[in-house]
Write an enzyme that holds these catalytic residues in place. Structure first.
Site, PDB file in Angstrom:
ATOM      1  CG  HIS A 144      -0.058   0.058   2.519  1.00 46.90           C
ATOM      2  ND1 HIS A 144       0.403  -1.082   3.146  1.00 46.90           N
ATOM      3  CD2 HIS A 144       0.445   1.094   3.232  1.00 46.90           C
ATOM      4  CE1 HIS A 144       1.130  -0.743   4.196  1.00 46.90           C
ATOM      5  NE2 HIS A 144       1.182   0.580   4.273  1.00 46.90           N
ATOM      6  CG  HIS A 147       7.230   5.070   0.230  1.00 48.35           C
ATOM      7  ND1 HIS A 147       7.164   6.264   0.917  1.00 48.35           N
ATOM      8  CD2 HIS A 147       7.113   4.098   1.162  1.00 48.35           C
ATOM      9  CE1 HIS A 147       7.017   6.012   2.217  1.00 48.35           C
ATOM     10  NE2 HIS A 147       6.978   4.711   2.393  1.00 48.35           N
TER      11      HIS A 147
HETATM   12  P1  2AM Z   1       5.929   2.793   5.337  1.00 47.34           P
HETATM   13  O1  2AM Z   1       5.482   1.806   4.342  1.00 47.34           O
HETATM   14  O2  2AM Z   1       6.254   4.093   4.755  1.00 47.34           O
HETATM   15  O3  2AM Z   1       6.980   2.264   6.266  1.00 47.34           O
HETATM   16  C1  2AM Z   1       1.400   0.744   8.487  1.00 47.34           C
HETATM   17  O4  2AM Z   1       2.169   0.408   9.600  1.00 47.34           O
HETATM   18  C2  2AM Z   1       2.106   1.768   7.657  1.00 47.34           C
HETATM   19  O5  2AM Z   1       2.314   2.924   8.441  1.00 47.34           O
HETATM   20  C3  2AM Z   1       3.463   1.276   7.221  1.00 47.34           C
HETATM   21  O6  2AM Z   1       3.394   0.849   5.906  1.00 47.34           O
HETATM   22  C4  2AM Z   1       4.375   2.449   7.408  1.00 47.34           C
HETATM   23  O7  2AM Z   1       4.650   3.093   6.198  1.00 47.34           O
HETATM   24  C5  2AM Z   1       3.604   3.427   8.247  1.00 47.34           C
HETATM   25  N1  2AM Z   1       4.242   3.603   9.541  1.00 47.34           N
HETATM   26  C6  2AM Z   1       4.424   2.681  10.490  1.00 47.34           C
HETATM   27  N2  2AM Z   1       5.036   3.204  11.556  1.00 47.34           N
HETATM   28  C7  2AM Z   1       5.249   4.506  11.271  1.00 47.34           C
HETATM   29  C8  2AM Z   1       5.832   5.580  11.982  1.00 47.34           C
HETATM   30  N3  2AM Z   1       6.324   5.438  13.210  1.00 47.34           N
HETATM   31  N4  2AM Z   1       5.882   6.789  11.375  1.00 47.34           N
HETATM   32  C9  2AM Z   1       5.391   6.948  10.139  1.00 47.34           C
HETATM   33  N5  2AM Z   1       4.828   5.961   9.420  1.00 47.34           N
HETATM   34  C10 2AM Z   1       4.758   4.765   9.974  1.00 47.34           C
END
Ligand code: 2AM
Length: 179
Positions: free
Chosen positions: A41, A124
């Site tokens: 996603h 991304h």
């Molecule tokens: P990412 O793919 O850019 O790492 C679900 O957990 C989504 O939320 C993940 O795909 C992640 O995106 C994002 N995510 C998880 N932890 C995060 C954090 N501490 N700060 C920002 N984005 C986060």
């Protein structure tokens, strides 16, 4: 508390193609944890732990986000730009519309007390996280097909719950907003 985020799901055919190409990276001596292709996603906003009683207000605020559907191009799997990447992702670009949607989501959530990300939005789809780097990863990334995965139409986004488990996250849709 409910760990929540707002995301655009990739279509299943695109997810499967990305997952197939990512298989080549298993040859690397880096320690990688792959995202289940079925879950790939684009995150628009990460809300973190939210009290369950606040979720209806969050869903209500998101329902007010207005933007016409738009195309997003999904680039080839690449590192995150660091010399030793921590994330492998497909860059996703929507001629400003994807960033515009992320900004619209952030604007809708701000009055509820969710502070917008200070880092500029970089669309991304995360494919794998690098637990420990090895130079063989760079070589394998360089050998991947340079073409991207094509484009898809973003006509909705979703508020999602993430439950972390030892075998990976489980995502549940909490609400869906049609554009
Ligand atoms: P990412 O793919 O850019 O790492 C679900 O957990 C989504 O939320 C993940 O795909 C992640 O995106 C994002 N995510 C998880 N932890 C995060 C954090 N501490 N700060 C920002 N984005 C986060």
């Amino acid at each position: 508390m409910v760990r929540t985020f707002v995301a655009v799901d990739l279509p299943d055919d695109l997810r499967a193609r990305i997952g197939g190409v990512a298989e080549a990276l298993r040859e690397s001596r880096a320690r990688l944890s792959f995202v289940d292709p079925a879950l790939i996603h684009v995150t628009l906003a990460f809300l973190g732990e939210v009290p369950p009683e606040r979720l209806p207000a969050v869903a209500g605020a998101l329902a007010g986000v207005r933007q016409p559907p738009f195309e997003v191009r999904v680039g080839p799997i690449a590192g995150d730009g660091r010399r030793e990447p921590r994330t492998l992702w497909c860059p996703c670009t929507g001629n400003g519309s994807l960033a515009g949607l992320a900004a619209g989501v952030a604007r809708a959530l701000e009055p509820l007390g969710f502070t917008p990300e200070r880092r500029p939005f970089r669309g991304h789809a995360t494919v794998a996280r690098v637990r420990s780097f090895h130079p063989s990863l760079g070589d394998l990334l360089a050998d991947l097909p340079p073409d991207g995965f094509g484009a898809f139409t973003v006509d909705r986004f979703r508020l999602k719950q993430s439950t972390l488990t030892p075998s990976g996250p489980i995502y549940d849709d909490l609400s869906e907003v049609l554009l």
